[in-house]
Design a protein around this motif. Structure first.
Motif, PDB file in Angstrom:
ATOM      1  N   SER A  16     -76.589  24.422  -6.073  1.00 58.03           N
ATOM      2  CA  SER A  16     -77.322  23.659  -5.052  1.00 58.03           C
ATOM      3  C   SER A  16     -78.138  24.575  -4.162  1.00 58.03           C
ATOM      4  O   SER A  16     -79.307  24.296  -3.869  1.00 58.03           O
ATOM      5  CB  SER A  16     -76.344  22.844  -4.192  1.00 58.03           C
ATOM      6  OG  SER A  16     -75.777  21.814  -4.956  1.00 58.03           O
ATOM      7  N   GLN A  19     -81.133  26.109  -6.072  1.00 56.92           N
ATOM      8  CA  GLN A  19     -82.240  25.159  -6.245  1.00 56.92           C
ATOM      9  C   GLN A  19     -83.143  25.150  -5.015  1.00 56.92           C
ATOM     10  O   GLN A  19     -84.349  25.053  -5.127  1.00 56.92           O
ATOM     11  CB  GLN A  19     -81.710  23.739  -6.450  1.00 56.92           C
ATOM     12  CG  GLN A  19     -81.187  23.473  -7.823  1.00 56.92           C
ATOM     13  CD  GLN A  19     -80.860  22.000  -7.979  1.00 56.92           C
ATOM     14  OE1 GLN A  19     -81.383  21.369  -8.876  1.00 56.92           O
ATOM     15  NE2 GLN A  19     -80.020  21.441  -7.136  1.00 56.92           N
ATOM     16  N   LYS A 151     -89.720  15.938  -6.949  1.00 52.71           N
ATOM     17  CA  LYS A 151     -88.459  16.573  -6.573  1.00 52.71           C
ATOM     18  C   LYS A 151     -88.129  17.638  -7.602  1.00 52.71           C
ATOM     19  O   LYS A 151     -88.261  17.411  -8.797  1.00 52.71           O
ATOM     20  CB  LYS A 151     -87.335  15.543  -6.500  1.00 52.71           C
ATOM     21  CG  LYS A 151     -87.536  14.533  -5.394  1.00 52.71           C
ATOM     22  CD  LYS A 151     -86.386  13.555  -5.346  1.00 52.71           C
ATOM     23  CE  LYS A 151     -86.609  12.550  -4.230  1.00 52.71           C
ATOM     24  NZ  LYS A 151     -85.497  11.585  -4.145  1.00 52.71           N
ATOM     25  N   HIS A 152     -87.714  18.789  -7.114  1.00 53.05           N
ATOM     26  CA  HIS A 152     -87.345  19.885  -8.009  1.00 53.05           C
ATOM     27  C   HIS A 152     -85.839  20.154  -7.999  1.00 53.05           C
ATOM     28  O   HIS A 152     -85.361  20.943  -8.795  1.00 53.05           O
ATOM     29  CB  HIS A 152     -88.087  21.165  -7.615  1.00 53.05           C
ATOM     30  CG  HIS A 152     -89.568  21.064  -7.780  1.00 53.05           C
ATOM     31  ND1 HIS A 152     -90.194  21.083  -9.000  1.00 53.05           N
ATOM     32  CD2 HIS A 152     -90.554  20.895  -6.873  1.00 53.05           C
ATOM     33  CE1 HIS A 152     -91.488  20.950  -8.842  1.00 53.05           C
ATOM     34  NE2 HIS A 152     -91.735  20.834  -7.561  1.00 53.05           N
ATOM     35  N   GLU A 153     -85.128  19.507  -7.081  1.00 52.79           N
ATOM     36  CA  GLU A 153     -83.696  19.749  -6.957  1.00 52.79           C
ATOM     37  C   GLU A 153     -82.909  18.565  -7.509  1.00 52.79           C
ATOM     38  O   GLU A 153     -83.127  17.434  -7.090  1.00 52.79           O
ATOM     39  CB  GLU A 153     -83.315  19.939  -5.485  1.00 52.79           C
ATOM     40  CG  GLU A 153     -83.968  21.134  -4.845  1.00 52.79           C
ATOM     41  CD  GLU A 153     -83.679  21.211  -3.349  1.00 52.79           C
ATOM     42  OE1 GLU A 153     -82.635  20.688  -2.910  1.00 52.79           O
ATOM     43  OE2 GLU A 153     -84.513  21.767  -2.633  1.00 52.79           O
ATOM     44  N   LEU A 154     -82.017  18.842  -8.450  1.00 50.79           N
ATOM     45  CA  LEU A 154     -81.116  17.801  -8.925  1.00 50.79           C
ATOM     46  C   LEU A 154     -80.110  17.496  -7.820  1.00 50.79           C
ATOM     47  O   LEU A 154     -79.587  18.412  -7.190  1.00 50.79           O
ATOM     48  CB  LEU A 154     -80.359  18.280 -10.165  1.00 50.79           C
ATOM     49  CG  LEU A 154     -81.166  18.438 -11.442  1.00 50.79           C
ATOM     50  CD1 LEU A 154     -80.315  19.078 -12.530  1.00 50.79           C
ATOM     51  CD2 LEU A 154     -81.684  17.094 -11.908  1.00 50.79           C
ATOM     52  N   LEU A 156     -76.980  17.319  -7.289  1.00 49.70           N
ATOM     53  CA  LEU A 156     -75.733  17.655  -7.975  1.00 49.70           C
ATOM     54  C   LEU A 156     -74.528  16.939  -7.396  1.00 49.70           C
ATOM     55  O   LEU A 156     -73.657  16.486  -8.140  1.00 49.70           O
ATOM     56  CB  LEU A 156     -75.516  19.172  -7.949  1.00 49.70           C
ATOM     57  CG  LEU A 156     -76.580  19.987  -8.676  1.00 49.70           C
ATOM     58  CD1 LEU A 156     -76.332  21.478  -8.489  1.00 49.70           C
ATOM     59  CD2 LEU A 156     -76.636  19.631 -10.145  1.00 49.70           C
ATOM     60  N   LEU A 159     -74.527  13.469  -8.801  1.00 51.33           N
ATOM     61  CA  LEU A 159     -74.479  13.340 -10.254  1.00 51.33           C
ATOM     62  C   LEU A 159     -73.136  13.759 -10.851  1.00 51.33           C
ATOM     63  O   LEU A 159     -72.758  13.277 -11.920  1.00 51.33           O
ATOM     64  CB  LEU A 159     -75.592  14.171 -10.896  1.00 51.33           C
ATOM     65  CG  LEU A 159     -77.016  13.743 -10.562  1.00 51.33           C
ATOM     66  CD1 LEU A 159     -78.018  14.730 -11.143  1.00 51.33           C
ATOM     67  CD2 LEU A 159     -77.295  12.345 -11.059  1.00 51.33           C
TER      68      LEU A 159
END
Length: 164
Positions: A16, A19, A151-154, A156, A159
């Motif tokens: 996290s 990212q 958006k470039h950040e999952l 997390l 998810l």
């Protein structure tokens, strides 16, 4: 997630932070996640080795680079044998303008994200893709008019449930 891949809460905390702050030093990262620098670096290297971290790079503001054209193109191919699908994928990857390629379900087989400098440039790319005789039977394209956000950040934490 790949079967057999075990990531714990600390791995997800590291991911996290990376990212958001990919350029931070290992010392900064270790402070942010609450781990001493040496074990933090060991975890980052492990995450790279197993392929969870694929690389580090800069996110470019395309609008500031000039008038670029982003086009999403739906491709339908004639044969759905694995070798034919793979042949298309390998050929598409050779085009630098094709930024993303997704094999999808539904009314077509592939969704491509293509970035070019103009409509003419896009047409040149499509002509070359069609000339490669990859079994393309139909394509449909949509030109992006504007991009409200990317958006470039999952997310997390939303998810994956993480173990302690």
């Amino acid at each position: 997630m790949r079967s057999g891949l075990e990531l714990d809460r600390m791995d997800f905390r590291i991911l996290s932070q990376l990212q958001r702050l990919g350029r931070c030093s290992n010392v900064e990262l270790s402070e942010l996640v609450g781990l001493s620098p040496s074990p933090c670096l060991t975890r980052v290297k492990r995450l790279q080795k197993i392929g969870v971290i694929q690389g580090f790079g800069a996110h470019l503001a395309m609008a500031m680079l000039g008038d670029l054209l982003v086009v999403f193109t739906e491709i339908t191919v004639s044969h759905h044998r694995r070798k034919d699908m793979r042949r298309f994928e390998e050929a598409a990857e050779m085009f630098p303008e094709i930024m993303e390629c997704y094999n999808v379900s539904g009314g077509y087989d592939f969704l491509l994200k293509i970035v070019t400098r103009s409509v003419d440039h896009f047409q040149t790319v499509m002509d070359a893709l069609l000339a490669a005789e990859l079994g393309i039977v139909r394509f449909s394209s949509r030109i992006v008019l504007r991009v409200p956000f990317v958006k470039h950040e999952l997310p997390l934490d939303r998810l994956f449930s993480t173990k302690s």
